[in-house]
Design an enzyme around this catalytic site. Structure first.
Site, PDB file in Angstrom:
ATOM      1  N   ASP A   1      -5.830   0.518  -5.650  1.00 52.91           N
ATOM      2  CA  ASP A   1      -4.784   0.031  -4.722  1.00 52.91           C
ATOM      3  C   ASP A   1      -4.639  -1.480  -4.860  1.00 52.91           C
ATOM      4  OD1 ASP A   1      -4.410   2.521  -3.679  1.00 52.91           O
ATOM      5  OD2 ASP A   1      -5.388   2.133  -1.750  1.00 52.91           O
TER       6      ASP A   1
ATOM      7  N   THR B   1      -4.809   9.339  -9.689  1.00 53.25           N
ATOM      8  CA  THR B   1      -5.045   7.955  -9.241  1.00 53.25           C
ATOM      9  C   THR B   1      -4.788   6.975 -10.394  1.00 53.25           C
ATOM     10  OG1 THR B   1      -6.808   8.829  -7.820  1.00 53.25           O
ATOM     11  CG2 THR B   1      -6.740   6.449  -8.087  1.00 53.25           C
TER      12      THR B   1
ATOM     13  N   SER C   1     -14.725  12.530  -2.591  1.00 52.41           N
ATOM     14  CA  SER C   1     -16.021  11.955  -2.964  1.00 52.41           C
ATOM     15  C   SER C   1     -16.056  10.454  -2.714  1.00 52.41           C
ATOM     16  CB  SER C   1     -16.275  12.211  -4.454  1.00 52.41           C
ATOM     17  OG  SER C   1     -15.288  11.524  -5.209  1.00 52.41           O
TER      18      SER C   1
HETATM   19  C1  LIG Z   1      20.161   2.436  -3.333  1.00 51.47           C
HETATM   20  C2  LIG Z   1      18.843   2.053  -2.896  1.00 51.47           C
HETATM   21  C3  LIG Z   1      17.940   1.662  -3.991  1.00 51.47           C
HETATM   22  C4  LIG Z   1      16.573   1.631  -3.534  1.00 51.47           C
HETATM   23  C5  LIG Z   1      15.649   2.031  -4.582  1.00 51.47           C
HETATM   24  C6  LIG Z   1      14.520   2.834  -4.074  1.00 51.47           C
HETATM   25  C7  LIG Z   1      13.959   2.277  -2.825  1.00 51.47           C
HETATM   26  C8  LIG Z   1      12.711   2.977  -2.431  1.00 51.47           C
HETATM   27  C9  LIG Z   1      11.920   2.019  -1.807  1.00 51.47           C
HETATM   28  C10 LIG Z   1      10.743   2.125  -1.373  1.00 51.47           C
HETATM   29  C11 LIG Z   1       9.863   3.250  -1.239  1.00 51.47           C
HETATM   30  C12 LIG Z   1       8.545   2.712  -0.918  1.00 51.47           C
HETATM   31  C13 LIG Z   1       7.606   3.734  -0.586  1.00 51.47           C
HETATM   32  C14 LIG Z   1       6.240   3.176  -0.460  1.00 51.47           C
HETATM   33  C15 LIG Z   1       5.305   4.200  -0.015  1.00 51.47           C
HETATM   34  C16 LIG Z   1       3.928   3.718  -0.025  1.00 51.47           C
HETATM   35  C17 LIG Z   1       3.036   4.822   0.223  1.00 51.47           C
HETATM   36  C18 LIG Z   1       1.641   4.412   0.007  1.00 51.47           C
HETATM   37  O1  LIG Z   1       1.148   4.401  -1.086  1.00 51.47           O
HETATM   38  O2  LIG Z   1       0.958   4.070   1.069  1.00 51.47           O
HETATM   39  C19 LIG Z   1      -0.408   3.900   0.874  1.00 51.47           C
HETATM   40  C20 LIG Z   1      -1.013   3.974   2.210  1.00 51.47           C
HETATM   41  C21 LIG Z   1      -2.484   3.578   2.224  1.00 51.47           C
HETATM   42  O3  LIG Z   1      -3.220   4.504   1.514  1.00 51.47           O
HETATM   43  P1  LIG Z   1      -4.845   4.469   1.364  1.00 51.47           P
HETATM   44  O4  LIG Z   1      -5.488   5.014   2.587  1.00 51.47           O
HETATM   45  O5  LIG Z   1      -5.144   5.114   0.067  1.00 51.47           O
HETATM   46  O6  LIG Z   1      -5.179   2.953   1.208  1.00 51.47           O
HETATM   47  C22 LIG Z   1      -6.090   2.202   1.997  1.00 51.47           C
HETATM   48  C23 LIG Z   1      -5.346   0.928   2.345  1.00 51.47           C
HETATM   49  O7  LIG Z   1      -4.863   0.362   1.142  1.00 51.47           O
HETATM   50  C24 LIG Z   1      -6.250  -0.059   3.026  1.00 51.47           C
HETATM   51  O8  LIG Z   1      -5.575  -1.284   2.999  1.00 51.47           O
HETATM   52  P2  LIG Z   1      -5.221  -2.044   4.352  1.00 51.47           P
HETATM   53  O9  LIG Z   1      -4.228  -1.185   5.050  1.00 51.47           O
HETATM   54  O10 LIG Z   1      -6.525  -2.174   5.038  1.00 51.47           O
HETATM   55  O11 LIG Z   1      -4.666  -3.342   3.938  1.00 51.47           O
HETATM   56  C25 LIG Z   1      -7.566  -0.313   2.350  1.00 51.47           C
HETATM   57  O12 LIG Z   1      -8.387  -0.968   3.255  1.00 51.47           O
HETATM   58  C26 LIG Z   1      -8.238   0.949   1.886  1.00 51.47           C
HETATM   59  O13 LIG Z   1      -9.233   0.549   0.997  1.00 51.47           O
HETATM   60  C27 LIG Z   1      -7.285   1.876   1.162  1.00 51.47           C
HETATM   61  O14 LIG Z   1      -7.967   3.036   0.842  1.00 51.47           O
HETATM   62  O15 LIG Z   1      -0.774   5.287   2.659  1.00 51.47           O
HETATM   63  C28 LIG Z   1      -0.323   5.394   3.903  1.00 51.47           C
HETATM   64  O16 LIG Z   1      -0.421   4.479   4.661  1.00 51.47           O
HETATM   65  C29 LIG Z   1       0.259   6.684   4.336  1.00 51.47           C
HETATM   66  C30 LIG Z   1       1.621   6.504   4.923  1.00 51.47           C
HETATM   67  C31 LIG Z   1       2.681   6.270   3.882  1.00 51.47           C
HETATM   68  C32 LIG Z   1       3.998   6.082   4.502  1.00 51.47           C
HETATM   69  C33 LIG Z   1       5.062   5.914   3.474  1.00 51.47           C
HETATM   70  C34 LIG Z   1       6.361   5.712   4.164  1.00 51.47           C
HETATM   71  C35 LIG Z   1       7.473   5.672   3.215  1.00 51.47           C
HETATM   72  C36 LIG Z   1       8.687   5.481   3.974  1.00 51.47           C
HETATM   73  C37 LIG Z   1       9.846   5.328   3.468  1.00 51.47           C
HETATM   74  C38 LIG Z   1      10.082   5.295   2.034  1.00 51.47           C
HETATM   75  C39 LIG Z   1      11.473   5.683   1.680  1.00 51.47           C
HETATM   76  C40 LIG Z   1      12.406   4.614   1.963  1.00 51.47           C
HETATM   77  C41 LIG Z   1      13.594   4.764   1.144  1.00 51.47           C
HETATM   78  C42 LIG Z   1      14.517   3.735   1.563  1.00 51.47           C
HETATM   79  C43 LIG Z   1      15.580   3.550   0.604  1.00 51.47           C
HETATM   80  C44 LIG Z   1      16.312   2.332   0.946  1.00 51.47           C
HETATM   81  C45 LIG Z   1      17.377   2.064   0.078  1.00 51.47           C
HETATM   82  N1  LIG Z   2      -9.276  10.242  -7.008  1.00 49.77           N
HETATM   83  C1  LIG Z   2      -9.504  10.378  -5.690  1.00 49.77           C
HETATM   84  C2  LIG Z   2      -8.669   9.803  -4.732  1.00 49.77           C
HETATM   85  C3  LIG Z   2      -8.955   9.973  -3.395  1.00 49.77           C
HETATM   86  N2  LIG Z   2     -10.026  10.712  -3.014  1.00 49.77           N
HETATM   87  C4  LIG Z   2     -10.338  10.910  -1.588  1.00 49.77           C
HETATM   88  O1  LIG Z   2      -9.161  10.762  -0.788  1.00 49.77           O
HETATM   89  C5  LIG Z   2      -9.289   9.656   0.103  1.00 49.77           C
HETATM   90  C6  LIG Z   2      -8.020   8.835   0.141  1.00 49.77           C
HETATM   91  O2  LIG Z   2      -6.998   9.633   0.588  1.00 49.77           O
HETATM   92  P1  LIG Z   2      -5.463   9.186   0.399  1.00 49.77           P
HETATM   93  O3  LIG Z   2      -4.676  10.265   1.066  1.00 49.77           O
HETATM   94  O4  LIG Z   2      -5.320   7.859   1.069  1.00 49.77           O
HETATM   95  O5  LIG Z   2      -5.230   9.127  -1.051  1.00 49.77           O
HETATM   96  C7  LIG Z   2     -10.465   8.842  -0.415  1.00 49.77           C
HETATM   97  O6  LIG Z   2     -11.126   8.168   0.622  1.00 49.77           O
HETATM   98  C8  LIG Z   2     -11.357   9.920  -1.037  1.00 49.77           C
HETATM   99  O7  LIG Z   2     -12.115  10.538  -0.042  1.00 49.77           O
HETATM  100  C9  LIG Z   2     -10.852  11.289  -3.983  1.00 49.77           C
HETATM  101  O8  LIG Z   2     -11.856  11.949  -3.639  1.00 49.77           O
HETATM  102  N3  LIG Z   2     -10.574  11.115  -5.311  1.00 49.77           N
HETATM  103 MG   LIG Z   3      -4.968   4.328  -1.898  1.00 46.32          MG
END
Ligand SMILES: CCCCCCCC/C=C\CCCCCCCC(=O)OC[C@H](COP(=O)(O)O[C@@H]1[C@H](O)[C@H](OP(=O)(O)O)[C@@H](O)[C@H](O)[C@H]1O)OC(=O)CCCCCCC/C=C\CCCCCCCC
Ligand SMILES: Nc1ccn([C@@H]2O[C@H](COP(=O)(O)O)[C@@H](O)[C@H]2O)c(=O)n1
Ligand SMILES: [Mg+2]
Ligand SMILES: [Mg+2]
Length: 225
Positions: free
Chosen positions: A91, A32, A80
């Site tokens: 984040d 992280t 945890s």
């Molecule tokens: C020649 C081309 C050059 C291009 C260069 C490279 C381009 C590559 C570009 C981009 C890649 C980007 C990838 C980004 C992936 C992000 C993944 C990620 O971290 O998602 C995080 C997300 C949330 O995780 P958490 O549960 O830990 O977070 C919660 C969230 O933040 C809540 O916020 P809220 O939503 O409420 O606002 C908070 O409330 C909460 O506290 C917090 O815990 O994880 C996910 O959602 C999981 C799904 C991830 C899906 C990733 C999809 C990636 C798709 C494609 C990427 C590849 C594209 C490549 C294209 C290339 C184009 C040229």
């Molecule tokens: N250092 C950490 C990071 C995350 N967790 C646990 O994972 C949950 C988040 O999951 P993601 O797939 O969105 O990363 C978080 O709610 C924690 O339960 C942890 O224990 N320690």
């Molecule tokens: Mg996160």
């Protein structure tokens, strides 16, 4: 939407890597912390100079750590409250650096006050969108809505556009405008999401107050009889 549909796919893909890190004795908290440091460095070193391609490459290398840390914690059976807190808090730091990096570019060499303001709006609204859920849940409401643009959408739309816009430096024509378009999309999408979440919290809070009042009335009439 991405959180719902893409997470399962990335969990499958990243599980072997998460298992490898566990075997090497790396902890989820280390992943992280290093992941966030990498995203912040990539965003603040490259974006303010308009180097969108390399900034996005560095950020992309580190941003997936956000999916790996939770995966490791779950494999270890050590998810945890501390980990959840650290993950969500960092984040916010990573998002601040990404949209702050865009704002610094437009305030400086990019020389565009409107896009600077739009970047700051993306930064602030993204933080508030996440806060609505955290605060709603902390006062005991389910906040049963994710909304149009969650964090994954904010990141994917901005990073893909920034990476492609960065190809302008290598002579690819017509790609520069992708970043401004993406920033406007994220700004409007975040505003819609904010309204969706506030409306949901308002409704859930009214329902919870009404239920509490019903319970109190039932208790009062029981006491009276
Ligand atoms: C020649 C081309 C050059 C291009 C260069 C490279 C381009 C590559 C570009 C981009 C890649 C980007 C990838 C980004 C992936 C992000 C993944 C990620 O971290 O998602 C995080 C997300 C949330 O995780 P958490 O549960 O830990 O977070 C919660 C969230 O933040 C809540 O916020 P809220 O939503 O409420 O606002 C908070 O409330 C909460 O506290 C917090 O815990 O994880 C996910 O959602 C999981 C799904 C991830 C899906 C990733 C999809 C990636 C798709 C494609 C990427 C590849 C594209 C490549 C294209 C290339 C184009 C040229
Ligand atoms: N250092 C950490 C990071 C995350 N967790 C646990 O994972 C949950 C988040 O999951 P993601 O797939 O969105 O990363 C978080 O709610 C924690 O339960 C942890 O224990 N320690
Ligand atoms: Mg996160
Ligand atoms: Mg995570």
């Amino acid at each position: 939407m991405l959180n719902k549909y893409a997470r399962a796919f990335f969990t499958r893909v990243l599980t072997p890597f998460a298992a490898f890190l566990i075997r090497r004795g790396v902890s989820p908290d280390t992943v992280t912390l290093i992941g966030t440091a990498g995203v912040v460095a990539g965003a603040l070193v490259f974006y303010p100079r308009g180097e969108f391609f390399w900034g996005t490459v560095v950020i992309t290398l580190f941003v997936f750590s956000d999916l790996v840390d939770g995966n490791m914690a779950r494999q270890l059976g050590r998810s945890s409250r501390w980990g959840a807190f650290l993950d969500s808090t960092l984040d916010r730091v990573a998002d601040g650096a990404i949209f702050g990096g865009f704002a610094l570019w437009y305030a400086g060499g990019g020389n565009d006050n409107v896009l600077c303001a739009v970047s700051i709006f993306c930064l602030a609204s993204g933080q508030v969108v996440s806060y609505t859920k955290a605060r709603g849940e902390s006062i005991g409401l389910p906040v049963a809505v994710n909304g149009l643009v969650e964090r994954a959408e904010r990141l994917v739309v901005s990073l893909v556009a920034a990476g492609l816009a960065g190809l302008h430096a290598f002579g690819v024509p017509g790609v520069r405008y992708l970043l401004p378009v993406a920033l406007w999309i994220v700004a409007v999408g975040s505003l819609v999401t904010l309204v969706q979440r506030v409306v949901t919290v308002r409704r859930e809070s009214a329902e919870a107050e009404a239920e509490a009042a019903d319970r109190q009335r039932a208790q009062d009439s029981e006491t009276a009889t």
